[in-house]
Design a protein around this motif. Structure first.
Motif, PDB file in Angstrom:
ATOM      1  N   ASN A 264     -11.345  12.543  -0.789  1.00  0.00           N
ATOM      2  CA  ASN A 264     -11.976  13.322  -1.604  1.00  0.00           C
ATOM      3  C   ASN A 264     -11.352  12.849  -3.046  1.00  0.00           C
ATOM      4  O   ASN A 264     -12.589  12.663  -4.026  1.00  0.00           O
ATOM      5  CB  ASN A 264     -12.011  14.794  -1.750  1.00  0.00           C
ATOM      6  N   VAL A 265     -10.403  12.561  -3.283  1.00  0.00           N
ATOM      7  CA  VAL A 265      -9.760  12.647  -4.657  1.00  0.00           C
ATOM      8  C   VAL A 265      -9.626  10.966  -4.833  1.00  0.00           C
ATOM      9  O   VAL A 265      -9.712  10.489  -5.811  1.00  0.00           O
ATOM     10  CB  VAL A 265      -8.672  13.244  -5.193  1.00  0.00           C
ATOM     11  N   GLY A 266      -8.978  10.452  -3.975  1.00  0.00           N
ATOM     12  CA  GLY A 266      -8.480   9.172  -4.009  1.00  0.00           C
ATOM     13  C   GLY A 266      -9.329   8.234  -3.732  1.00  0.00           C
ATOM     14  O   GLY A 266      -9.552   7.446  -4.525  1.00  0.00           O
TER      15      GLY A 266
ATOM     16  N   GLU B 286     -12.953   8.519  -5.632  1.00  0.00           N
ATOM     17  CA  GLU B 286     -12.596   8.342  -7.065  1.00  0.00           C
ATOM     18  C   GLU B 286     -11.889   6.859  -7.328  1.00  0.00           C
ATOM     19  O   GLU B 286     -11.547   6.770  -8.404  1.00  0.00           O
ATOM     20  CB  GLU B 286     -11.938   9.282  -7.781  1.00  0.00           C
ATOM     21  N   LYS B 287     -11.638   6.128  -6.313  1.00  0.00           N
ATOM     22  CA  LYS B 287     -10.951   4.887  -6.368  1.00  0.00           C
ATOM     23  C   LYS B 287      -9.740   5.020  -7.141  1.00  0.00           C
ATOM     24  O   LYS B 287      -9.246   4.274  -8.003  1.00  0.00           O
ATOM     25  CB  LYS B 287     -12.000   3.603  -7.068  1.00  0.00           C
ATOM     26  N   ASP B 288      -8.900   6.000  -7.098  1.00  0.00           N
ATOM     27  CA  ASP B 288      -7.598   6.340  -7.758  1.00  0.00           C
ATOM     28  C   ASP B 288      -6.542   5.753  -6.761  1.00  0.00           C
ATOM     29  O   ASP B 288      -6.019   6.512  -5.811  1.00  0.00           O
ATOM     30  CB  ASP B 288      -7.460   7.779  -8.112  1.00  0.00           C
TER      31      ASP B 288
ATOM     32  N   LEU C 246      -1.469   6.711  -3.146  1.00  0.00           N
ATOM     33  CA  LEU C 246      -0.250   6.403  -2.584  1.00  0.00           C
ATOM     34  C   LEU C 246       0.683   7.788  -2.890  1.00  0.00           C
ATOM     35  O   LEU C 246       1.508   8.005  -2.188  1.00  0.00           O
ATOM     36  CB  LEU C 246       0.406   5.371  -3.648  1.00  0.00           C
ATOM     37  N   TRP C 247       0.440   8.744  -4.011  1.00  0.00           N
ATOM     38  CA  TRP C 247       1.177   9.795  -4.002  1.00  0.00           C
ATOM     39  C   TRP C 247       1.017  10.912  -2.621  1.00  0.00           C
ATOM     40  O   TRP C 247       1.922  11.340  -2.376  1.00  0.00           O
ATOM     41  CB  TRP C 247       0.913  10.343  -5.318  1.00  0.00           C
ATOM     42  N   ILE C 248      -0.280  11.048  -2.515  1.00  0.00           N
ATOM     43  CA  ILE C 248      -0.707  11.758  -1.447  1.00  0.00           C
ATOM     44  C   ILE C 248      -0.455  11.342  -0.154  1.00  0.00           C
ATOM     45  O   ILE C 248       0.072  12.060   0.663  1.00  0.00           O
ATOM     46  CB  ILE C 248      -2.198  12.246  -1.487  1.00  0.00           C
TER      47      ILE C 248
END
Length: 513
Positions: free
Chosen positions: A41-43, A46-48, A53-55
């Protein structure tokens, strides 16, 4: 069951730690789908890359910590199961020391061995699986349903429906498997008995050329046990495809309805993935629980079999006012006064109004034909059975007013059938007197005329003794049994020999002091 509950109550602290560790393990298992949803959903959406990597590192840390917690949980569960087995075996061993010969024979040697080994092993294995698989299941089910509801209330009904169907299936499985599981241990008893008779009686079987009959008897027993196990496995065979079918249908339902919600823009794709994983986790734990639940009836049957032994009230018990240290009165060490005794179910008594005495410093021989009661007299003297009428006195004390420990502590006994314990010669000789010196052993061995063959052994008194003394001849075993009785150094010795005579010599009646 009561004996197990009583033991578990004494381990409340350990059970509390296991529950706490299980709770931590459940939390760690359910974190992984949460992190997957966050990555999608977040990474990904949103192509983050940094967020991915952090999650991902957080998910890796959670998985690693959960694995360590799982190892700790496995250790605690195995430790609890081992302590339970140790406790149960100690209870059975202690109980067997107080059962009379007739009570012990009601269970049988093969059955007692099965109860003390196989039955308790099954209890241990089932306890490990209950604590590792069944205990986390309700926690995971509740937590997963709650987290699914937080993602989408529309999708929460799918895992709930799957759980209901699954529980119905488990109930049916439990009902079908319970009767089969309960009969397995009884068949194991018979297998052990047949195998034991075949091994112990191999010489007799060969001498009578009875191999074919014994082989057929063994085969029939093994087939009966195998049929029982095959029947149980067939039940499991039907269960597995049904479980996978339910799981597949549930996944299809989640994807179908979840996809519809995604198209309606009311739910994100990552949330659907999380719901799918929660559902899989619930069903997997339910499936493993079902496999364990089927073993529970067998565990209960084993507990009932153990309770049969532990709850048996010994027919021979110490009198509450028994004299702990009886004093010697007079010169008559043993007195039988009008003793009558009959075995349970026998039409005629073995002994009727028997009276005789054994005086200090003298040898009393009881000679008679087979079935005349010689062995019975020794068994009554050791209080392996209780007499129906009359009185038996030892050193002026009624044996029923003495503790069984004090009575048997004062007697040295040489059985008619020589029996040695596995270990060393020295350990066998010290059976009745653990603190006997080497000089005591040598003196007893010399009197028993066992010195000649012991000195020829390379290790001497430390020579190994196989189970039952099978690595020695019959005469050597008998001499070692005599030496063992002499090492004990107690007021009187019973020597049971194989000598028989057709007439019972009259024994002098004596008055009680």
């Amino acid at each position: 069951m009561n004996h197990l509950i009583t033991f578990l109550k004494s381990k409340k602290g350990m059970l509390g730690v296991i529950f706490l560790v299980t709770l931590m393990q459940v939390f760690g298992i359910l974190l992984v789908p949460f992190f997957v949803a966050q990555i999608i959903n977040v990474g990904i959406m949103e192509k983050d890359i940094d967020t991915i990597l952090w999650i991902g590192l957080e998910m890796l840390a959670a998985a690693g910590i959960t694995a360590l917690i799982s190892l700790w949980s496995s250790y605690l569960c195995a430790d609890l199961a081992s302590l339970t087995g140790k406790h149960m075996r100690e209870l059975i061993f202690d109980k067997t020391q107080f059962l009379s010969i007739s009570e012990f024979n009601q269970f049988g040697t093969a059955s007692m061995i099965t109860r003390a080994t196989g039955d308790i092993t099954i209890i241990q294995q089932t306890m490990i699986m209950i604590t590792q698989l069944i205990l986390p299941t309700p926690l995971i089910a509740v937590a997963a349903v709650v987290m699914t509801g937080m993602v989408s209330m529309e999708l929460v009904y799918i895992p709930l429906a799957a759980m209901v169907i699954f529980m119905i299936l488990i109930l049916v499985l439990f009902k079908k498997a319970s009767p089969v599981s309960r009969t397995i241990q009884a068949r194991v008893d018979r297998v052990n008995r047949i195998v034991r008779e075949s091994v112990v009686g191999v010489r007799v079987i060969r001498a009578f050329d009875n191999t074919s009959y014994e082989q057929k008897r063994s085969d029939d027993t093994f087939v009966a046990y195998a049929d029982n196990v095959i029947h149980l496995n067939r039940i499991f065979a039907m269960f597995n495809p049904m479980v996978w079918a339910i799981m597949g249908i549930t996944m299809v339902a989640v994807v179908w309805f979840g996809g519809y919600l995604v198209l309606q823009a009311t739910t994100q794709i990552g949330s659907i993935m999380a719901v799918m994983q929660y559902t899989v986790i619930i069903l997997m734990f339910l499936m493993m629980s079902a496999m364990v639940i089927v073993m529970v009836p067998r565990m209960i049957a084993c507990l009932e079999r153990i309770s049969e032994v532990l709850d048996t009230a010994p027919e021979i018990a110490d009198d509450r006012e028994a004299e702990a240290s009886p004093s010697v009165k007079g010169s008559k060490l043993i007195v039988f006064n009008d003793v009558s005794f009959s075995y349970q179910g026998a039409e005629e008594p073995v002994l009727r109004n028997l009276s005789f005495c054994c005086e200090a410093g003298k040898t009393t021989a009881i000679i008679g034909g087979t079935g005349s009661g010689k062995s019975t007299i020794a068994a009554l003297m050791l209080r392996l059975y209780d007499i129906q009428e009359g009185q038996i006195l030892v050193a002026g004390n009624d044996i029923r007013r003495m503790t069984q420990h004090d009575l048997r502590e004062s007697i040295s006994y040489v059985p008619q059938k020589a029996f040695l314990f596995s270990g060393t010669i020295a350990e066998n000789l010290r059976t009745g007197k653990p603190d006997a010196t080497d000089a005591d052993l040598r003196q007893a061995v010399k009197i028993a005329q066992a010195e000649a063959f012991i000195t020829t052994l390379e290790a001497g008194y430390q020579s190994p003794v196989a189970q039952g003394g099978s690595n020695f001849s019959g005469g050597q075993k008998q001499r070692l049994c005599i030496a063992r009785a002499l090492v004990k150094k107690h007021p009187f010795i019973f020597l049971m020999t194989a000598f028989q005579h057709s007439i019972i010599k009259p024994m002098r009646r004596c008055e009680v002091n």
